[in-house]
Design a protein around this motif. Structure first.
Motif, PDB file in Angstrom:
ATOM      1  N   SER A 162       0.836  -1.199   0.000  1.00 54.08           N
ATOM      2  CA  SER A 162       0.000   0.000   0.000  1.00 54.08           C
ATOM      3  C   SER A 162       0.872   1.252   0.000  1.00 54.08           C
ATOM      4  N   LEU A 163       0.806   2.014  -1.082  1.00 50.47           N
ATOM      5  CA  LEU A 163       1.587   3.246  -1.161  1.00 50.47           C
ATOM      6  C   LEU A 163       1.069   4.279  -0.169  1.00 50.47           C
ATOM      7  N   TYR A 164      -0.262   4.386  -0.023  1.00 50.75           N
ATOM      8  CA  TYR A 164      -0.814   5.383   0.886  1.00 50.75           C
ATOM      9  C   TYR A 164      -0.515   5.030   2.343  1.00 50.75           C
ATOM     10  N   ALA A 165      -0.478   3.742   2.674  1.00 49.11           N
ATOM     11  CA  ALA A 165      -0.089   3.349   4.031  1.00 49.11           C
ATOM     12  C   ALA A 165       1.373   3.703   4.280  1.00 49.11           C
ATOM     13  N   PHE A 166       2.210   3.516   3.258  1.00 51.16           N
ATOM     14  CA  PHE A 166       3.619   3.896   3.362  1.00 51.16           C
ATOM     15  C   PHE A 166       3.748   5.390   3.630  1.00 51.16           C
ATOM     16  N   LEU A 167       2.994   6.210   2.880  1.00 46.81           N
ATOM     17  CA  LEU A 167       3.062   7.660   3.065  1.00 46.81           C
ATOM     18  C   LEU A 167       2.448   8.079   4.394  1.00 46.81           C
ATOM     19  N   ALA A 168       1.339   7.443   4.790  1.00 46.04           N
ATOM     20  CA  ALA A 168       0.699   7.790   6.062  1.00 46.04           C
ATOM     21  C   ALA A 168       1.634   7.518   7.233  1.00 46.04           C
ATOM     22  N   ARG A 170       4.607   8.019   7.332  1.00 43.91           N
ATOM     23  CA  ARG A 170       5.611   9.093   7.343  1.00 43.91           C
ATOM     24  C   ARG A 170       4.944  10.470   7.390  1.00 43.91           C
ATOM     25  N   ASP A 171       3.673  10.468   7.808  1.00 46.11           N
ATOM     26  CA  ASP A 171       2.876  11.701   7.940  1.00 46.11           C
ATOM     27  C   ASP A 171       2.880  12.507   6.652  1.00 46.11           C
ATOM     28  N   ALA A 172       2.760  11.805   5.513  1.00 43.67           N
ATOM     29  CA  ALA A 172       2.841  12.482   4.212  1.00 43.67           C
ATOM     30  C   ALA A 172       1.744  12.031   3.257  1.00 43.67           C
ATOM     31  N   GLN A 173       0.657  11.445   3.776  1.00 41.54           N
ATOM     32  CA  GLN A 173      -0.411  10.985   2.903  1.00 41.54           C
ATOM     33  C   GLN A 173      -1.138  12.165   2.279  1.00 41.54           C
ATOM     34  N   PRO A 174      -1.478  12.083   0.988  1.00 40.93           N
ATOM     35  CA  PRO A 174      -2.245  13.159   0.359  1.00 40.93           C
ATOM     36  C   PRO A 174      -3.591  13.372   1.048  1.00 40.93           C
ATOM     37  N   THR A 175      -4.101  14.598   0.953  1.00 40.50           N
ATOM     38  CA  THR A 175      -5.380  14.924   1.585  1.00 40.50           C
ATOM     39  C   THR A 175      -6.547  14.826   0.620  1.00 40.50           C
ATOM     40  N   HIS A 176      -6.313  15.023  -0.674  1.00 42.01           N
ATOM     41  CA  HIS A 176      -7.394  14.955  -1.646  1.00 42.01           C
ATOM     42  C   HIS A 176      -6.800  14.724  -3.029  1.00 42.01           C
ATOM     43  N   ALA A 177      -7.674  14.407  -3.978  1.00 46.34           N
ATOM     44  CA  ALA A 177      -7.182  14.048  -5.308  1.00 46.34           C
ATOM     45  C   ALA A 177      -8.227  14.360  -6.371  1.00 46.34           C
ATOM     46  N   ARG A 178      -7.745  14.485  -7.605  1.00 48.32           N
ATOM     47  CA  ARG A 178      -8.595  14.558  -8.793  1.00 48.32           C
ATOM     48  C   ARG A 178      -8.321  13.327  -9.635  1.00 48.32           C
ATOM     49  N   GLU A 179      -9.376  12.776 -10.230  1.00 49.09           N
ATOM     50  CA  GLU A 179      -9.198  11.563 -11.016  1.00 49.09           C
ATOM     51  C   GLU A 179     -10.010  11.634 -12.301  1.00 49.09           C
ATOM     52  N   ARG A 180      -9.416  11.155 -13.374  1.00 50.24           N
ATOM     53  CA  ARG A 180     -10.103  11.072 -14.664  1.00 50.24           C
ATOM     54  C   ARG A 180     -10.136   9.610 -15.084  1.00 50.24           C
ATOM     55  N   VAL A 181     -11.298   9.166 -15.569  1.00 52.68           N
ATOM     56  CA  VAL A 181     -11.472   7.781 -16.011  1.00 52.68           C
ATOM     57  C   VAL A 181     -11.718   7.776 -17.516  1.00 52.68           C
ATOM     58  N   SER A 182     -10.965   6.942 -18.237  1.00 54.70           N
ATOM     59  CA  SER A 182     -11.088   6.878 -19.692  1.00 54.70           C
ATOM     60  C   SER A 182     -11.052   5.422 -20.149  1.00 54.70           C
ATOM     61  N   ALA A 183     -11.579   5.186 -21.334  1.00 52.22           N
ATOM     62  CA  ALA A 183     -11.422   3.893 -21.997  1.00 52.22           C
ATOM     63  C   ALA A 183     -10.249   3.994 -22.963  1.00 52.22           C
ATOM     64  N   VAL A 184      -9.386   2.996 -22.961  1.00 52.58           N
ATOM     65  CA  VAL A 184      -8.193   3.011 -23.818  1.00 52.58           C
ATOM     66  C   VAL A 184      -8.004   1.644 -24.452  1.00 52.58           C
ATOM     67  N   ASN A 185      -7.181   1.624 -25.489  1.00 55.03           N
ATOM     68  CA  ASN A 185      -6.699   0.370 -26.072  1.00 55.03           C
ATOM     69  C   ASN A 185      -5.240   0.227 -25.681  1.00 55.03           C
ATOM     70  N   LEU A 186      -4.875  -0.944 -25.201  1.00 51.19           N
ATOM     71  CA  LEU A 186      -3.549  -1.139 -24.618  1.00 51.19           C
ATOM     72  C   LEU A 186      -2.445  -1.116 -25.672  1.00 51.19           C
ATOM     73  N   SER A 187      -1.368  -0.402 -25.321  1.00 46.70           N
ATOM     74  CA  SER A 187      -0.154  -0.463 -26.138  1.00 46.70           C
ATOM     75  C   SER A 187       0.506  -1.825 -25.931  1.00 46.70           C
ATOM     76  N   ALA A 188       1.512  -2.103 -26.719  1.00 42.40           N
ATOM     77  CA  ALA A 188       2.207  -3.386 -26.595  1.00 42.40           C
ATOM     78  C   ALA A 188       2.835  -3.534 -25.210  1.00 42.40           C
ATOM     79  N   ALA A 189       3.450  -2.443 -24.704  1.00 47.45           N
ATOM     80  CA  ALA A 189       4.095  -2.516 -23.390  1.00 47.45           C
ATOM     81  C   ALA A 189       3.064  -2.703 -22.286  1.00 47.45           C
ATOM     82  N   GLU A 190       1.946  -1.990 -22.370  1.00 48.98           N
ATOM     83  CA  GLU A 190       0.900  -2.126 -21.353  1.00 48.98           C
ATOM     84  C   GLU A 190       0.270  -3.514 -21.399  1.00 48.98           C
TER      85      GLU A 190
END
Length: 239
Positions: A162-168, A170-190
Motif C-alpha cells: 500500500s503506497l498510501y499506508a507507506f506515506l501515512a 511518514r505523515d505524508a499521505q495526500p489529503t485529496h485528489a482529482r481523477e479522470r477515467v477513460s477507456a483506452v486500447n492497450l499499447s504493446a508494453a501495457e
C-alpha cells in the motif's frame, strides 16, 4: 480528550480522539472545539498536524471551520462521501483478493506530461514506482506512480503493497485528489504488463493527489483489464 501516546501519524491521533468524542455524544453539534494553539500545546505537535486533523474531520462532515474564529461540531454522524482510497484498499473493500508485485522503484527525471501533472519543470527529479496487482493467476491492474521527492522520505524503503499506508506512516499521505477515467486500447508494453493482447480495451484511471498545502504530490496511472474491472454507480433522485 487526552494527550498523545500513539505510533499513528500525529494528525490521526488528534482526529481519532475528537472523532470519538463527537460520535459518542460527549461533544455535541454546536459545541466549540479547542483552538489550534491549544491542541498544538496539548499534543506537542506542529500546526500542520493540527490542521490536517481538522481537515479530515471536516471532510467527514463532523466539523465546520470558521476562519479566524475556530471550529464547531457540525454533526454527530459521518456523512456519505467518496473517500480517497488507494486502489488496493478499494479493491479489497469490493471483495477482491489481490496480490501486489513491485516491478520498479527508481529516481527518474520528469517528462513533460508528468511535470505538468505535478507542477514541476521537465527534467526535475521524481520517484517512479511501477506495480502490478494479481487476482489468482492473472495480472489485474498495472499501477504507474510518479511522486514528488520529499525531504525525510526514502522511497527506496517502499516494498510494494500500500503506497498510501507507506506515506501515512511518514505523515505524508495526500489529503485529496482529482481523477479522470477513460477507456483506452492497450499499447504493446501495457498489454505485456497485463498479459493480454495489444490493442484490447482497458480502463485508465489517472489520479493527481495533493497535500494540505494544495501542491501535487503524486501522479498515478491505473490501467485495469477491461474484462475484469467495472464501476458501480448508485444514483438517487433529487426528490
Amino acid at each position: 480528550m487526552t494527550g498523545r501516546p500513539s505510533r499513528a501519524p500525529l494528525y490521526r491521533t488528534i482526529q481519532g480522539e475528537i472523532q470519538r468524542d463527537i460520535l459518542s455524544g460527549r461533544l455535541k453539534p454546536g459545541d466549540w472545539l479547542p483552538s489550534e494553539s491549544q491542541l498544538r500545546a496539548q499534543y506537542g505537535v506542529s500546526q500542520t498536524s493540527v490542521r490536517r486533523a481538522f481537515q479530515e474531520l471536516q471532510r467527514l462532515g463532523l466539523v465546520e471551520r470558521f476562519h479566524g474564529r475556530g471550529s464547531i461540531v457540525a454533526s454527530n454522524e459521518i456523512r456519505a462521501m467518496s473517500p480517497m482510497l488507494g486502489l488496493g484498499r478499494e479493491l479489497r473493500q469490493r471483495g477482491f483478493a489481490i496480490r501486489p508485485e513491485l516491478l520498479g522503484n527508481a529516481e527518474e527525471t520528469a517528462d513533460e506530461a508528468v511535470a505538468k501533472a505535478l507542477d514541476l519543470e521537465p527534467g526535475d527529479p521524481v520517484r517512479h514506482i511501477e506495480r502490478r496487482y494479481w487476482i489468482g493467476d492473472d495480472p489485474f491492474v498495472f499501477l504507474d506512480h510518479y511522486l514528488v521527492q520529499q525531504p525525510g522520505i526514502d522511497f527506496g524503503e517502499f516494498t510494494g503493497d500500500s503506497l498510501y499506508a507507506f506515506l501515512a506512516g511518514r505523515d505524508a499521505q495526500p489529503t485529496h485528489a482529482r481523477e479522470r477515467v477513460s477507456a483506452v486500447n492497450l499499447s504493446a508494453a501495457e498489454a505485456e504488463r497485463l498479459q493480454v493482447e495489444p490493442g484490447v480495451a482497458a480502463m485508465l484511471r489517472e489520479r493527481t493527489s495533493f497535500g494540505a498545502d494544495q501542491r501535487p504530490l503524486e501522479f498515478t496511472r491505473y490501467i485495469l483489464r477491461g474484462d475484469r474491472y467495472h464501476l458501480d454507480i448508485d444514483l438517487r433522485s433529487e426528490r
